[in-house]
Design an enzyme around this catalytic site. Structure first.
Site, PDB file in Angstrom:
ATOM      1  N   SER A   1       0.846  -1.193   0.000  1.00 48.18           N
ATOM      2  CA  SER A   1       0.000   0.000   0.000  1.00 48.18           C
ATOM      3  C   SER A   1       0.885   1.248   0.000  1.00 48.18           C
ATOM      4  O   SER A   1       1.721   1.407  -0.894  1.00 48.18           O
ATOM      5  CB  SER A   1      -0.971  -0.041   1.174  1.00 48.18           C
ATOM      6  OG  SER A   1      -2.009   0.886   1.002  1.00 48.18           O
TER       7      SER A   1
ATOM      8  N   ASP B   1      -8.542  -5.187  -4.403  1.00 51.14           N
ATOM      9  CA  ASP B   1      -7.868  -4.196  -3.560  1.00 51.14           C
ATOM     10  C   ASP B   1      -8.766  -3.006  -3.230  1.00 51.14           C
ATOM     11  O   ASP B   1      -8.648  -2.405  -2.165  1.00 51.14           O
ATOM     12  CB  ASP B   1      -6.615  -3.673  -4.282  1.00 51.14           C
ATOM     13  CG  ASP B   1      -5.320  -4.141  -3.623  1.00 51.14           C
ATOM     14  OD1 ASP B   1      -5.316  -4.354  -2.398  1.00 51.14           O
ATOM     15  OD2 ASP B   1      -4.319  -4.293  -4.339  1.00 51.14           O
TER      16      ASP B   1
ATOM     17  N   HIS C   1      -7.816  -5.597   0.044  1.00 51.28           N
ATOM     18  CA  HIS C   1      -6.610  -4.833   0.339  1.00 51.28           C
ATOM     19  C   HIS C   1      -5.982  -5.365   1.624  1.00 51.28           C
ATOM     20  O   HIS C   1      -6.667  -5.603   2.618  1.00 51.28           O
ATOM     21  CB  HIS C   1      -6.976  -3.354   0.499  1.00 51.28           C
ATOM     22  CG  HIS C   1      -5.805  -2.435   0.510  1.00 51.28           C
ATOM     23  ND1 HIS C   1      -4.896  -2.380  -0.521  1.00 51.28           N
ATOM     24  CD2 HIS C   1      -5.385  -1.523   1.430  1.00 51.28           C
ATOM     25  CE1 HIS C   1      -3.982  -1.466  -0.249  1.00 51.28           C
ATOM     26  NE2 HIS C   1      -4.247  -0.936   0.933  1.00 51.28           N
TER      27      HIS C   1
END
Length: 554
Positions: A211, A336, A455
């Site tokens: 991320s 995600d 995610h």
């Protein structure tokens, strides 16, 4: 039986007497001693926690070298994470004194030397996160123990400043920003200078992160300041081209923060900000976690990198020549975007509540607003083309997740891979998508039955949690974790995820500017999981069709 027992006792005693350990290690700041643990027969590990890689940072200043210490530093406890808001955005936690790192060094029959090194950069939207101790229910997500042990590599995790203290900028020399990125750089440079003393190879360092950490890894490959510090990099679910990774209007944000903390917005603003209580400053950078399709939460992630003319001398897309010699893996989880779109359009997670088609249009309008009606029309036509005349609720809800995934993660990551491959000289490029269904899918909100990999789902597998806490996982999850650790550590050793000490389930081909091949990572994977041109129609829309539409005058 008695003879066997005696032999086993003798063997155990010999191993205990000759337990492999680095003991006291000499670093540039002084002597450090960690903890040595036994993992199995003739397998030990040294763990060092809380080694300072820089001095306590000055407010809005680039870090400085640590002055060092006398005697032996006892590196057996994690230090505090960097000052940040809590997940509910109601208070703060952590400290400004947070520039420390942790090291895991595996040993076999003898003390390790010249091992590959993997340096982890955590994510959290540049607002939250940490690599210092337990994350949830005494479970330390970012423990390097499983990767280090199974892959026979050294693992390093580090701290870096977040939120207002790490990324506030006026867009000029008075407050240039990027302090969190400078912290990461100083940690990487410290590892390069000192890791040989811990049995590591300073010429074989791999960065990896997820991320905002994945975007940070990408930024570190692009800055001219990093040349020669590492050889390889892995970006999981984040690159420098993501829409949340760079703030192109930092002055406006700085003035908003200043007003929140009762500072003026004139020439005395920076001096006032530097004197403001750090916790008040941190809270001023918090966001409203309740997004909407008209105001997506990703748009609030504005405390990010800035193009400062120094760490980032230009737009990230123009800096990929600096990564020409870096081997690079980048990839995405197939859903995600779910964590974000579930906040923007909560109905997608509730099977009892319909999601109207209008919500698809509202989200697309927000993502394409600079192109006005033409942007929305083209976007909706692209995403509804295979709906038929009466799309099901599952189709509509999944489409919203796909839109978020494409815009926030997948398309920027594919673009970064293309730029890396196009600029590469010796650097190799690899692309992946993780498609393992979320373990909570269908069991409880917010996880619908059709959920893929959300995610951060990749983190548990990369860090070997199915081995650490086996009762919480199925055997297929241990298979997947083994695959990812094998690919990641093979890549760290050789620059090729297929070649190293660990066997992989199928050959992962290089991503090239013409072939665009990628690997679908899944617990069931075999050679049929190699594909080409990931979501090419949608990549083409966001990367080519939309930018070429005229800007809206509205």
């Amino acid at each position: 039986m008695e003879k066997l027992r005696i032999l086993l006792l003798v063997a155990f005693s010999l191993e205990t007497i000759s337990a492999t350990s680095l003991g006291v290690v000499l670093t540039e700041g002084g002597l450090v001693r960690g903890e040595n643990i036994r993992l199995g027969f003739r397998r030990h590990m040294d763990i060092f926690k809380g080694i300072p890689f820089a001095d306590i940072p000055g407010r809005f200043e680039i870090p400085k070298r640590h002055p060092g210490w006398n005697g032996i530093l006892k590196a057996t406890e994690y230090r505090k994470r960097c000052l940040q808001v809590n997940l509910k955005m109601t208070s703060t936690r952590g400290s400004e004194d947070c520039l420390y790192l942790n090291i895991w060094v595996p040993h076999g029959r003898s003390v390790s030397t010249n091992l590959p090194v993997m340096v982890w950069i955590y994510g959290g939207g540049f607002l939250v996160g940490g690599s210092m101790g337990a994350n949830f229910l005494d479970n330390y997500l970012y423990s390097g123990q499983e990767i280090a042990d199974r892959g026979n590599v050294i693992v390093v995790t580090l701290g870096y400043r977040l939120g207002t203290l790490g990324f506030l900028s006026t867009g000029d020399a008075s407050l240039p920003g990027n302090y969190g990125l400078w912290d990461q750089h100083y940690a990487i440079a410290w590892v390069h200078r000192n890791i040989r003393s811990f049995g590591g190879d300073p010429d074989n360092i791999t960065l990896f992160g997820e991320s905002a950490g994945g975007a940070s890894v990408n930024f570190q490959t692009l800055t001219p300041h990093s040349r020669g510090l590492f050889r390889r990099a892995i970006s999981q679910s984040g690159v420098a081209l993501c829409p949340w990774a760079v703030n192109r209007n930092p002055r406006r944000l700085a003035e908003e923060i200043a007003l929140k903390v009762n500072c003026p917005t004139d020439d005395s603003m920076v001096a006032c900000l530097k004197m403001t209580d750090p916790r008040v400053l941190t809270m001023a950078g918090s966001l409203d976690p309740s997004g909407s399709a008209d105001n997506p939460i990703v748009g609030q992630l504005v405390l990010a990198a800035t193009i400062d003319g120094d760490f980032l001398p230009d737009e990230p897309g123009k800096l990929y020549h600096n990564a020409a010699d870096v081997d690079y893996i980048a990839g995405v989880n197939d859903m995600d975007g779910h964590v974000f779109t579930g906040l923007d359009v909560p109905s997608i997670n509730n099977p009892q509540v319909d999601t109207p088609v209008e919500d698809v249009k509202r989200l697309l309008r927000s993502y394409t607003k600079e192109k006005g009606q033409a942007g929305l029309d083209n976007a909706f036509a692209t995403y509804s083309s295979n709906w038929g005349t009466n799309p099901s609720q599952t189709t509509i809800k999944r489409t919203i997740v796909e839109i978020g995934t494409d815009y926030i993660f997948l398309v920027p990551i594919q673009t970064a891979l293309y730029l890396h491959a196009a600029n590469a000289t010796t650097g190799r490029t690899y692309s992946y998508v993780l498609s393992e269904p979320n373990r909570m899918g269908g069991l409880a909100r917010p996880y619908p039955r059709w959920m893929g990999a959300d995610h951060a789902d990749d983190l548990q597998y990369v860090f070997g949690k199915p081995f650490t806490t086996p009762r919480a996982y199925w055997s297929k999850h241990r298979d997947l974790s083994g695959y990812m650790i094998a690919y990641w550590t093979n890549f760290a050793k050789t620059g090729d995820p297929n070649k190293g000490d660990l066997k992989v389930p199928t050959t992962w081909p290089k991503f090239t500017s013409s072939g665009h091949q990628y690997l679908e990572i899944n617990s069931k994977m075999d050679k049929s999981y190699v594909h080409q041109k990931m979501r090419v129609r949608y990549v083409h829309f966001w990367a080519s069709t939309l930018p070429n539409l005229p800007d809206s005058s509205v």
